[in-house]
Design a protein around this motif. Structure first.
Motif, PDB file in Angstrom:
ATOM      1  N   ALA A 110       0.816  -1.220   0.000  1.00  0.00           N
ATOM      2  CA  ALA A 110       0.000   0.000   0.000  1.00  0.00           C
ATOM      3  C   ALA A 110       0.843   1.261   0.000  1.00  0.00           C
ATOM      4  O   ALA A 110       0.421   2.283  -0.512  1.00  0.00           O
ATOM      5  CB  ALA A 110      -0.932   0.005   1.212  1.00  0.00           C
ATOM      6  N   PRO A 114       4.095   1.089  -4.445  1.00  0.00           N
ATOM      7  CA  PRO A 114       3.705   1.933  -5.575  1.00  0.00           C
ATOM      8  C   PRO A 114       4.824   2.845  -6.082  1.00  0.00           C
ATOM      9  O   PRO A 114       4.875   3.153  -7.274  1.00  0.00           O
ATOM     10  CB  PRO A 114       2.538   2.742  -5.001  1.00  0.00           C
ATOM     11  CG  PRO A 114       1.926   1.825  -3.994  1.00  0.00           C
ATOM     12  CD  PRO A 114       3.101   1.129  -3.358  1.00  0.00           C
ATOM     13  N   ALA A 125      -2.282  10.067  -8.882  1.00  0.00           N
ATOM     14  CA  ALA A 125      -3.536   9.324  -9.006  1.00  0.00           C
ATOM     15  C   ALA A 125      -3.294   7.848  -9.324  1.00  0.00           C
ATOM     16  O   ALA A 125      -4.145   7.006  -9.099  1.00  0.00           O
ATOM     17  CB  ALA A 125      -4.412   9.949 -10.087  1.00  0.00           C
ATOM     18  N   ARG A 127      -0.152   6.396  -8.383  1.00  0.00           N
ATOM     19  CA  ARG A 127       0.901   5.897  -7.498  1.00  0.00           C
ATOM     20  C   ARG A 127       0.314   5.526  -6.137  1.00  0.00           C
ATOM     21  O   ARG A 127       0.562   6.166  -5.125  1.00  0.00           O
ATOM     22  CB  ARG A 127       1.982   6.976  -7.353  1.00  0.00           C
ATOM     23  CG  ARG A 127       3.326   6.461  -6.899  1.00  0.00           C
ATOM     24  CD  ARG A 127       4.317   7.584  -6.757  1.00  0.00           C
ATOM     25  NE  ARG A 127       3.852   8.575  -5.820  1.00  0.00           N
ATOM     26  CZ  ARG A 127       3.748   9.871  -6.079  1.00  0.00           C
ATOM     27  NH1 ARG A 127       4.082  10.351  -7.230  1.00  0.00           N
ATOM     28  NH2 ARG A 127       3.298  10.699  -5.166  1.00  0.00           N
ATOM     29  N   ASN A 128      -0.497   4.501  -6.126  1.00  0.00           N
ATOM     30  CA  ASN A 128      -1.100   4.026  -4.877  1.00  0.00           C
ATOM     31  C   ASN A 128      -1.409   2.541  -5.034  1.00  0.00           C
ATOM     32  O   ASN A 128      -1.066   1.938  -6.049  1.00  0.00           O
ATOM     33  CB  ASN A 128      -2.350   4.840  -4.532  1.00  0.00           C
ATOM     34  CG  ASN A 128      -3.349   4.844  -5.677  1.00  0.00           C
ATOM     35  OD1 ASN A 128      -3.472   3.861  -6.403  1.00  0.00           O
ATOM     36  ND2 ASN A 128      -4.046   5.956  -5.858  1.00  0.00           N
ATOM     37  N   ILE A 129      -2.058   1.985  -4.050  1.00  0.00           N
ATOM     38  CA  ILE A 129      -2.300   0.528  -4.100  1.00  0.00           C
ATOM     39  C   ILE A 129      -3.196   0.161  -5.278  1.00  0.00           C
ATOM     40  O   ILE A 129      -3.052  -0.917  -5.868  1.00  0.00           O
ATOM     41  CB  ILE A 129      -2.877   0.001  -2.772  1.00  0.00           C
ATOM     42  CG1 ILE A 129      -2.890  -1.532  -2.791  1.00  0.00           C
ATOM     43  CG2 ILE A 129      -4.240   0.589  -2.471  1.00  0.00           C
ATOM     44  CD1 ILE A 129      -3.207  -2.181  -1.476  1.00  0.00           C
ATOM     45  N   LEU A 130      -4.087   1.084  -5.653  1.00  0.00           N
ATOM     46  CA  LEU A 130      -4.967   0.788  -6.786  1.00  0.00           C
ATOM     47  C   LEU A 130      -4.160   0.748  -8.088  1.00  0.00           C
ATOM     48  O   LEU A 130      -4.382  -0.113  -8.943  1.00  0.00           O
ATOM     49  CB  LEU A 130      -6.086   1.831  -6.872  1.00  0.00           C
ATOM     50  CG  LEU A 130      -6.958   1.950  -5.608  1.00  0.00           C
ATOM     51  CD1 LEU A 130      -7.923   3.114  -5.734  1.00  0.00           C
ATOM     52  CD2 LEU A 130      -7.718   0.650  -5.336  1.00  0.00           C
ATOM     53  N   ILE A 133      -2.147  -2.476  -8.128  1.00  0.00           N
ATOM     54  CA  ILE A 133      -2.947  -3.644  -8.517  1.00  0.00           C
ATOM     55  C   ILE A 133      -3.216  -3.626 -10.016  1.00  0.00           C
ATOM     56  O   ILE A 133      -3.203  -4.666 -10.683  1.00  0.00           O
ATOM     57  CB  ILE A 133      -4.252  -3.681  -7.697  1.00  0.00           C
ATOM     58  CG1 ILE A 133      -3.913  -4.083  -6.256  1.00  0.00           C
ATOM     59  CG2 ILE A 133      -5.266  -4.645  -8.292  1.00  0.00           C
ATOM     60  CD1 ILE A 133      -5.034  -3.871  -5.288  1.00  0.00           C
ATOM     61  N   LEU A 138      -5.217  -7.936 -10.632  1.00  0.00           N
ATOM     62  CA  LEU A 138      -6.275  -7.947  -9.618  1.00  0.00           C
ATOM     63  C   LEU A 138      -6.047  -9.035  -8.579  1.00  0.00           C
ATOM     64  O   LEU A 138      -6.354  -8.887  -7.399  1.00  0.00           O
ATOM     65  CB  LEU A 138      -7.619  -8.174 -10.319  1.00  0.00           C
ATOM     66  CG  LEU A 138      -8.874  -7.655  -9.624  1.00  0.00           C
ATOM     67  CD1 LEU A 138      -8.778  -6.149  -9.423  1.00  0.00           C
ATOM     68  CD2 LEU A 138     -10.108  -8.008 -10.448  1.00  0.00           C
ATOM     69  N   GLY A 141      -4.274  -7.990  -5.449  1.00  0.00           N
ATOM     70  CA  GLY A 141      -5.105  -7.346  -4.428  1.00  0.00           C
ATOM     71  C   GLY A 141      -5.804  -8.378  -3.565  1.00  0.00           C
ATOM     72  O   GLY A 141      -5.872  -8.237  -2.333  1.00  0.00           O
TER      73      GLY A 141
END
Lengths: 502, 162
Positions: A110, A114, A125, A127-130, A133, A138, A141
């Motif tokens: 998390a 990233p 926008a 550079r995060n866990i989303l 993933i 997927l 995650g």
């Protein structure tokens, strides 16, 4: 002299501020890092039965309650002068390794991952866990969520509650484990080891395969030669729950190895007028300021320093990774040459994650965890005790004194992040020195690279327990030092947009 | 079975104004004024841990403290929509992921996440004193917050019956 203030305004996790002072020609002259600290801990503990503290101190940190539970329980064991039964020792170790497995997973996927998987200059926008993933898949995650859930389930089985364990009491444990629960923990442990292998692959494929990232890890911008602290077992292998504190210098030589009860002979605390938080340093070397090298008492207590302070890992796959880590970064697999690259802390955390997963499985398989002999009734009182464990973000010390009834009269804590206070300040300064110069436009990427210098330490600023927003907008204010006039303001909002005002 | 409506009180009972959430939960539970499809939980957690609590719910009211850093007086209550907290685009939280990021993660993982989340936030004055009492202004806001939470619960419950 001009000054830049980087003011991360978090809502509840503390509000650290970074002050950068610039010379008239735009170069960095100095750096001050300020964080708030929870007030009143000693007063809060005084007058309470010492056995209560293992349950209450979990509330002072929402990030590592298990670490406080364990350090506090060990200190209370010492206050009563009681040695806990072997089965209780194994249960505590097992729960603690499961906690580490979950916590290190959170940080890597998390927070740290990233920067490397998406890239340090990727748009915020993404550079995060989303974003991670989206790049890794997927399935990653789902694995992360399952890994965390597994760790929490083991904490619930042994500790009685998922988040804030309650079962460690003076003399041992208060809850027995059934054979069915043991089987469930073995299944979780097996799954954790698979997850560890998956994470090794992620590090290989996405981080180490990219020369730019390896160069970034090894760059001087993120390097410091300080002493390294960590708990080790009788073979000098990394241990999170128990052992002696070992300190190894930036030259790889052992500086000290001591019992937790003797910590005050080796560690002292420096105070700066601008910060609530103290700066622990090695007493026998002394405080020489925010400088590194063998003559400076500054030390680090991080996953990287735990590896540097040890001779290896106690489980096979983690030992393999330990050797690969040192071979890659120093050319010598033995670990006798310390790694001083701060960003390598993230890889060190993965080596520890592998160990935590393997140790969880090994611990769950041990037949003694279902033993009935989990508590020794204390029969006397010593009146003073020290408990030390490794929290994920550094060596955690609880020190209590009590009266003859076990009522606390004195309490002292040195928490993980506090150990690293001086080193964090130095790391930010080094990064800022390399990145901020006259005429260089301060971009989001530069802000992020400065943040990376302290993110590596996984700092736990406020020890508050929750965050709705969790974003940390940054604000840079450039002042004309002589008049105080604001020359310009640059800030980043929580959506990642950069604004500039002259 | 998971109840469809949740009043989730966040906070920390041993840290000054951060005790607002747990205290609100205690009063709500003792009030016995909540319709049966509404559950009240006090949780001193954040980030990933919120996923477990939110999964499977239809609507959630989060009761929490807030420090806006502006000139809002301590004790001021605000009803906020989740959209007031933009998704965590920055990796700047000291250790956890934000609520919007946790929700988005849950959705992408195929979990059933609430279709509506509202936040009842009180402006806090002191979030740093261990064992300290709530400040007077925040304490004074408790009854109003509880009344608003009960009203929310009744409306939510009625919406299910319609």
């Amino acid at each position: 002299m001009n000054s830049i203030v980087i003011d991360p305004i978090t809502r509840l996790e503390g509000h650290g501020k970074i002050h950068l002072f610039l010379t008239d020609d735009g170069e960095l002259a100095n750096c001050y890092f300020q964080v708030p600290e929870l007030r009143g801990f000693e007063k809060f503990c005084q007058g309470r039965p010492v056995e209560e503290l293992a349950r209450i101190t979990t509330r002072i940190c929402g990030v590592c309650p298990d670490a406080h539970h364990m350090a506090s329980a060990k200190a209370a064991d010492a206050v009563y002068g009681v040695t806990i039964p072997s089965a209780a020792y194994k249960l505590r170790s097992l729960m603690y390794n499961a906690f580490f497995a979950g916590d290190h997973t959170t940080h890597f996927y998390a927070l740290a991952g990233p920067d490397f998987v998406c890239g340090p200059d990727a748009p915020p926008a993404e550079r995060n866990i989303l974003g991670l993933i989206a790049k890794v898949g997927l399935d990653a995650g789902k694995k992360v969520i399952a890994q965390r859930a597994g760790g929490q389930r083991i904490i619930e089985i042994i500790g009685g509650k998922k988040v804030h364990p309650v079962t460690a009491i003076p003399g041992g444990q208060a809850k027995r484990i059934t054979k069915e629960e043991q089987q469930e923990m073995i299944r979780i442990g097996e799954s954790m080891v698979q997850f560890a292998k998956f994470t090794i692959q992620v590090v290989n494929d996405i981080v180490l395969a990219n020369k730019t990232y390896v160069d970034l890890i090894l760059s001087d911008t993120y390097a410091h030669k300080t002493y390294n602290m960590g708990l080790v077992d009788e073979n000098n292998k990394v241990n999170f729950y128990d052992g002696k504190v070992r300190v190894v210098g930036p030259d790889g030589k052992e500086h000290a190895k001591y019992e937790p009860k003797d910590y005050l002979e080796f560690v002292s605390e420096h105070v700066e007028p601008y910060s609530y938080l103290k700066y622990p340093y090695l007493k026998k070397i002394g405080w020489k300021g925010f400088v590194d090298g063998v003559d400076s008492g500054v030390y680090k207590a991080t996953p990287l320093s735990r590896l540097n302070a040890s001779d290896g890992m106690a489980t096979p796959l983690a030992q393999e990774e330990y050797e690969r880590f040192y071979k890659t970064l120093t050319g010598d697999h033995s670990g006798k040459i310390p790694v001083n690259a701060t960003l390598a802390t993230h890889w060190a955390r993965v080596v520890e994650l592998v160990y935590a997963c393997e140790a969880t499985l090994d611990g769950a398989k041990d037949e003694e965890v279902v033993s009935d002999k989990i508590h020794t009734i204390p029969k006397g009182i010593v009146g003073e005790g020290v408990g030390i464990v490794e929290a994920p973000r550094g060596t955690l010390t609880h020190h209590y004194k009590t009266d003859e009834q076990g009522i606390v009269t004195m309490a002292n804590l040195i928490v993980g992040t506090t150990n690293n206070n001086a080193a964090i300040t130095m790391s930010i300064k080094r990064a800022a020195q390399d990145l901020i110069h006259k005429g260089v436009k301060i971009t989001e990427g530069i802000l992020n690279r400065i943040e990376m210098a302290f993110r590596a330490y996984d700092p736990c600023f406020g020890c508050a327990t929750h965050s709705l927003a969790g974003e940390m907008p940054l604000e840079l204010i450039l002042h004309e030092a002589k008049t105080g006039e604001v020359l310009s303001t640059t800030w980043r909002d929580s959506t990642g947009k950069i604004f500039h005002q002259n | 079975m998971t109840k469809p409506f949740l009043i989730l009180c966040l906070g920390n009972e041993v840290i000054a104004d951060d005790a607002f959430g747990p205290e609100a939960a205690r009063i709500l539970l003792e009030s016995k004024k909540l319709p049966s499809p509404v559950e009240v939980i006090y949780a001193p957690v954040a980030g990933f841990a919120l996923l477990d609590l939110l999964a499977g719910r239809e609507r959630v009211l989060i009761v929490d403290t807030i420090q806006t850093g502006h000139k809002t007086p301590a004790g001021h209550l605000s009803f906020l929509a989740l959209s007031d907290f933009p998704a965590s685009h920055n990796l700047t939280s000291s250790h956890q992921i934000s609520l919007p990021t946790a929700l988005e993660l849950g959705k992408r993982m195929g979990m059933t996440m609430p279709r509506q989340i509202e936040i009842l936030a009180v402006e806090a004055a002191d979030l740093e004193t261990l064992g300290g009492p709530m400040t007077a202004a925040v304490q004074a806001a408790l009854n109003d917050a509880v009344s608003r939470a009960i009203l929310w619960a009744k409306k939510a419950s009625r919406s299910k019956n319609q």
